[in-house]
Design an enzyme around this catalytic site. Structure first.
Site, PDB file in Angstrom:
ATOM      1  N   CYS A   7      -6.645  14.653 -12.118  1.00  0.00           N
ATOM      2  CA  CYS A   7      -7.255  15.805 -12.791  1.00  0.00           C
ATOM      3  C   CYS A   7      -8.775  15.734 -12.735  1.00  0.00           C
ATOM      4  CB  CYS A   7      -6.837  15.840 -14.248  1.00  0.00           C
ATOM      5  SG  CYS A   7      -5.080  15.770 -14.512  1.00  0.00           S
ATOM      6  N   ARG A  66      -9.842  15.296  -5.490  1.00  0.00           N
ATOM      7  CA  ARG A  66      -9.150  14.337  -6.354  1.00  0.00           C
ATOM      8  C   ARG A  66      -7.636  14.558  -6.357  1.00  0.00           C
ATOM      9  NH1 ARG A  66     -12.958  12.158 -10.176  1.00  0.00           N
ATOM     10  NH2 ARG A  66     -11.360  11.773 -11.724  1.00  0.00           N
ATOM     11  N   TRP A 105      -3.336  17.651 -12.282  1.00  0.00           N
ATOM     12  CA  TRP A 105      -2.321  16.944 -11.492  1.00  0.00           C
ATOM     13  C   TRP A 105      -1.225  16.621 -12.493  1.00  0.00           C
ATOM     14  CZ3 TRP A 105       0.020  12.063 -11.106  1.00  0.00           C
ATOM     15  CH2 TRP A 105       0.555  11.744  -9.842  1.00  0.00           C
ATOM     16  N   ASN A 129      -8.273  15.094 -19.149  1.00  0.00           N
ATOM     17  CA  ASN A 129      -7.717  14.194 -18.123  1.00  0.00           C
ATOM     18  C   ASN A 129      -7.130  12.986 -18.841  1.00  0.00           C
ATOM     19  OD1 ASN A 129      -8.943  15.838 -16.312  1.00  0.00           O
ATOM     20  ND2 ASN A 129     -10.412  14.334 -15.572  1.00  0.00           N
ATOM     21  N   GLY A 130      -6.058  12.419 -18.278  1.00  0.00           N
ATOM     22  CA  GLY A 130      -5.482  11.218 -18.896  1.00  0.00           C
ATOM     23  C   GLY A 130      -4.157  11.542 -19.548  1.00  0.00           C
ATOM     24  N   GLU A 148      -2.115  -0.798   6.813  1.00  0.00           N
ATOM     25  CA  GLU A 148      -3.036   0.309   6.537  1.00  0.00           C
ATOM     26  C   GLU A 148      -2.796   1.467   7.525  1.00  0.00           C
ATOM     27  OE1 GLU A 148      -4.754   1.250   4.212  1.00  0.00           O
ATOM     28  OE2 GLU A 148      -6.315   2.545   4.983  1.00  0.00           O
ATOM     29  N   LYS A 164      -1.730   5.229   6.353  1.00  0.00           N
ATOM     30  CA  LYS A 164      -2.492   6.439   6.740  1.00  0.00           C
ATOM     31  C   LYS A 164      -1.562   7.487   7.314  1.00  0.00           C
ATOM     32  CE  LYS A 164      -5.271   5.943   4.983  1.00  0.00           C
ATOM     33  NZ  LYS A 164      -5.830   4.917   4.197  1.00  0.00           N
ATOM     34  N   GLU A 218       0.894   9.039   4.614  1.00  0.00           N
ATOM     35  CA  GLU A 218       0.349   9.861   3.542  1.00  0.00           C
ATOM     36  C   GLU A 218      -0.178  11.213   4.023  1.00  0.00           C
ATOM     37  OE1 GLU A 218      -3.641   7.070   2.969  1.00  0.00           O
ATOM     38  OE2 GLU A 218      -2.724   7.965   1.229  1.00  0.00           O
ATOM     39  N   HIS A 265      13.663 -10.161  11.567  1.00  0.00           N
ATOM     40  CA  HIS A 265      14.486 -10.413  10.376  1.00  0.00           C
ATOM     41  C   HIS A 265      14.994  -9.126   9.740  1.00  0.00           C
ATOM     42  CE1 HIS A 265      13.515 -14.627  10.640  1.00  0.00           C
ATOM     43  NE2 HIS A 265      12.240 -14.313  10.763  1.00  0.00           N
ATOM     44  N   LYS A 282      -6.782  11.470  -5.415  1.00  0.00           N
ATOM     45  CA  LYS A 282      -7.818  10.557  -4.934  1.00  0.00           C
ATOM     46  C   LYS A 282      -8.069   9.436  -5.931  1.00  0.00           C
ATOM     47  CE  LYS A 282     -10.918   9.245  -2.011  1.00  0.00           C
ATOM     48  NZ  LYS A 282     -10.330   8.540  -0.862  1.00  0.00           N
TER      49      LYS A 282
HETATM   50  C1  F6R Z   1      -4.755   5.538   0.602  1.00  0.00           C
HETATM   51  C2  F6R Z   1      -5.412   5.677  -0.671  1.00  0.00           C
HETATM   52  C3  F6R Z   1      -4.794   5.036  -1.870  1.00  0.00           C
HETATM   53  C4  F6R Z   1      -5.888   4.293  -2.650  1.00  0.00           C
HETATM   54  C5  F6R Z   1      -5.303   3.721  -3.960  1.00  0.00           C
HETATM   55  C6  F6R Z   1      -6.348   2.910  -4.706  1.00  0.00           C
HETATM   56  O1  F6R Z   1      -5.440   6.218   1.601  1.00  0.00           O
HETATM   57  O2  F6R Z   1      -6.437   6.289  -0.769  1.00  0.00           O
HETATM   58  O3  F6R Z   1      -3.768   4.181  -1.506  1.00  0.00           O
HETATM   59  O4  F6R Z   1      -6.380   3.271  -1.845  1.00  0.00           O
HETATM   60  O5  F6R Z   1      -4.874   4.774  -4.765  1.00  0.00           O
HETATM   61  O6  F6R Z   1      -7.473   3.669  -5.005  1.00  0.00           O
HETATM   62  P1  F6R Z   1      -8.829   2.989  -5.393  1.00  0.00           P
HETATM   63  O7  F6R Z   1      -9.340   2.260  -4.210  1.00  0.00           O
HETATM   64  O8  F6R Z   1      -9.723   4.130  -5.781  1.00  0.00           O
HETATM   65  O9  F6R Z   1      -8.552   2.061  -6.532  1.00  0.00           O
END
Ligand code: F6R
Length: 613
Positions: free
Chosen positions: A2, A27, A74, A100-101, A486, A490, A493, A509, A608
């Site tokens: 949010c 976000r 959100w 928010n929260g 990673e 990517k 997502e 395995h 985000k």
């Molecule tokens: C993946 C991504 C998420 C963040 C995770 C942690 O592309 O962006 O997996 O890495 O939510 O977020 P931070 O780094 O802000 O704690």
């Protein structure tokens, strides 16, 4: 997650709110709304969907006023719809609020309010807070500020709120606990945001509100800050180093692509002023107060989530190799719910781009309680984690707007590499010649990434061929294992293709059962140490007719001949240079997602800044 915007001052509020909400879109959200106060009357517009839907709903003649709040939601309590969207207004219309929260005891509070005759329109915890404030205001006959304060003493959970009382329209009241809230200070005007991006075009002067603090912002330019226990706090105005251009797409079709291409610069910014080539030294000023603790650490525990957790695994390889300190890497969300054994000679490193991730923040608090020295590696300056930790290093990657993390990851790994090298050198664990070659590799990473980014077509062609594949496997050994994880993250997502990352040797395995002539297997095969082993793993895939997409170093001969497709990255010689191999994987996901017509910058269901547990 949010996002909040707010304004009180002399300017027309509607464009400030709408533009601010657009800046917060990154976000992640599923509904949005604004409240514009016109002649002390709130006009609330809110809809499910994007800000563009909200603008369409409002039309060309929004109400005019100089006070207002806005929100991107959100969904947590109740599905995303027009009614659950914020702002919420209290039952008798006295208070308008965005939040928010999560209010954890909302159900108990709601029951009490229902018993006192309150009715609710939405399923949200936020409407409970609005009605609680109103109830206290009316029943207790107190000021709006005190009503908010008393209410906040009754709630458990996380909140960043902006509240306006319809009887006191010369004030905007804001408060926070474990959910970020920043005040922008202008000339007899105030802006409010979940971060500074909504208002950085108007002012760089900010006040970061602390947990359990609230601020009353008045039209005449006065700001009063108090704790929710009523202790007066002196406002501390800081300058935020955020450039308006950094939060624009700057000619790129997506923020993610811009951020991938920014990496030569962002990594240079991460190392600038820290690597001193005249003295061959690395100076991380933020770690000075805890350097002896790190040097004598019995163990380093790295915590993070998602991409930041992957950076942590890269850190494990780098720390163990160069600093010879035992390292454990933990998902912050698991760490905090166990009863981890932590001692005062442990150092905990929390990695977080946003610095607001609820699970990582909670892990930081737990580690502090248990007596560890806690260090933060954050990108967002002034964020909660950077403020909660004993010491830290900012990654200085610049604002990351695309939901899929790219430049933050490379910056995090560079910080970990600098830490590992400086500790390794100070502990005499790295031979001087080795240290020099590592340092040289470290400073040439940006230039090598730039070189690679000049030839994106090799990646684009592969994306075109496999964009419709329902599954991908990513394999890597050693420090290429977190790169494989990673790369897979990517892809899934932003393109919604199922992808799994595995240590290459573990494949036999279990995951090997998935391999057939339709399965693309991305192998990060740039190892010098253990090259023969990765050759074996490639053969295992080929024997089952899997499609090999190999990431290799320029000049590679063996795997290049075995693979179906080869992506060459510029030559490098150490684990630090290995970071370059993530760039083709970021691009591969990006191109596949674009070709599949996905919303690259705001993938479905993702946020985000994950400020809920
Ligand atoms: C993946 C991504 C998420 C963040 C995770 C942690 O592309 O962006 O997996 O890495 O939510 O977020 P931070 O780094 O802000 O704690």
């Amino acid at each position: 997650m949010c996002g909040i915007v707010g304004y009180i001052g002399g300017k027309e509020v509607y464009p400030i709110l709408i533009d601010g909400l657009k800046r917060l879109e990154y976000r992640g959200y599923d509904s949005s709304g604004v409240a514009v106060f016109c002649a002390n009357v709130p006009h609330i517009y809110k809809v499910k969907g994007k800000i563009s839907d909200l603008e369409r709903f409002i039309g060309d003649n929004p109400k005019k006023g100089t006070l207002g709040i806005g929100h991107t939601r959100w969904a947590t309590h109740g599905e995303p719809n027009d009614i659950n969207a914020h702002p919420h207004i209290s039952m008798k219309g006295k208070f308008v609020i965005v939040h928010n929260g999560i209010i954890e005891n909302y159900a108990t509070l709601k029951k009490k309010l229902v018993n006192r005759g309150y009715t609710f329109k939405s399923e949200t915890d936020t409407e409970v807070l609005a009605n609680l404030i109103e109830y206290i205001y009316e029943f207790g006959k107190v000021s709006a500020t005190d009503a908010v304060r008393f209410a906040l003493n009754k709630v458990q959970g996380a909140y960043g709120i902006a509240v306006i009382c319809t009887d006191e329209c010369d004030k905007l009241i804001v408060a926070r606990n474990s959910s970020p809230l920043v005040i922008g200070v202008g000339e007899k005007e105030f802006y409010v945001g979940s971060d500074a991006t909504p208002f950085v075009q108007y002012t760089n002067n900010v006040i970061y509100l602390d947990n359990e603090n609230m601020a009353v912002l008045t039209r005449n330019g006065k700001v009063d800050i108090k704790t929710i226990k009523n202790d007066v706090i002196k406002p501390e105005i800081q300058t935020v180093d955020l450039n308006f251009d950094e939060i624009e797409k700057g000619g790129y079709s997506h923020f993610m692509l811009k951020e991938i291409y920014e990496q030569p610069k962002s990594i240079s910014d991460t190392i600038r002023g820290r690597v001193d080539l005249t003295h061959n030294s690395i100076v991380l000023g933020g770690l000075m107060p805890v350097m002896s603790k790190i040097m004598n650490a019995r163990r380093i525990i790295i915590v993070g989530c998602g991409t930041s957790w992957h950076a942590g695994i890269m850190g494990e390889y780098l720390f163990e190799e160069y600093s010879r300190i035992p390292v454990e890497v933990e998902y912050a969300s698991e760490f905090r719910y166990r009863d981890p054994v932590i001692n005062s000679d442990d150092v905990v490193i929390a990695i977080s781009q946003s610095g607001e991730t609820a699970d990582t923040l909670a892990a930081v608090k737990l580690a502090k309680e248990k007596g560890a020295t806690v260090i933060g590696i954050c990108n967002v300056v002034g964020s909660s984690i950077s403020r909660e930790t004993h010491a830290g290093v900012y990654t200085h990657a610049g604002p990351e707007i695309g939901v899929a993390s790219t430049k933050a990851f490379t910056a995090q790994v560079m910080v970990l590499a600098m830490m590992a090298l400086s500790i390794g050198k100070a502990k005499y664990n790295i031979a001087p010649e080795m240290y020099m070659s590592l340092l040289n590799e470290l400073i040439t990473v940006p230039q090598k990434i730039e070189e690679f980014l000049e030839k994106p077509d090799q990646v684009k062609k592969i994306a075109e061929l496999y964009k419709n594949s329902p599954n991908f496997i990513y394999l890597g050994r050693g420090c290429y294992y977190p790169i494989a994880l990673e790369g897979a993250l990517k892809l899934k997502e932003i393109s919604y293709i199922h992808a799994t990352g595995y240590p290459a040797a573990e494949m036999k395995h279990g995951p090997i059962a998935l391999i057939d002539n339709k399965m693309p297997v991305v192998v990060i095969a740039a190892n010098r140490r253990g090259y023969d082993k990765i050759v074996n793993n490639v053969q295992e895939v080929k024997a089952r007719k899997g499609i090999i997409i190999a990431i290799v170093r320029e000049g590679d001969e063996t795997i290049s001949k075995m693979a179906d497709h080869v992506i060459e990255v510029p030559k490098f010689t150490t684990a630090i240079g290995a970071l370059i191999t993530i760039i083709p994987l970021q691009l591969l996901s990006y191109y596949i997602a674009v070709m599949r017509g996905c919303n690259v910058d705001q993938p479905r269901n993702l946020a985000k800044s994950v400020t809920v547990e």
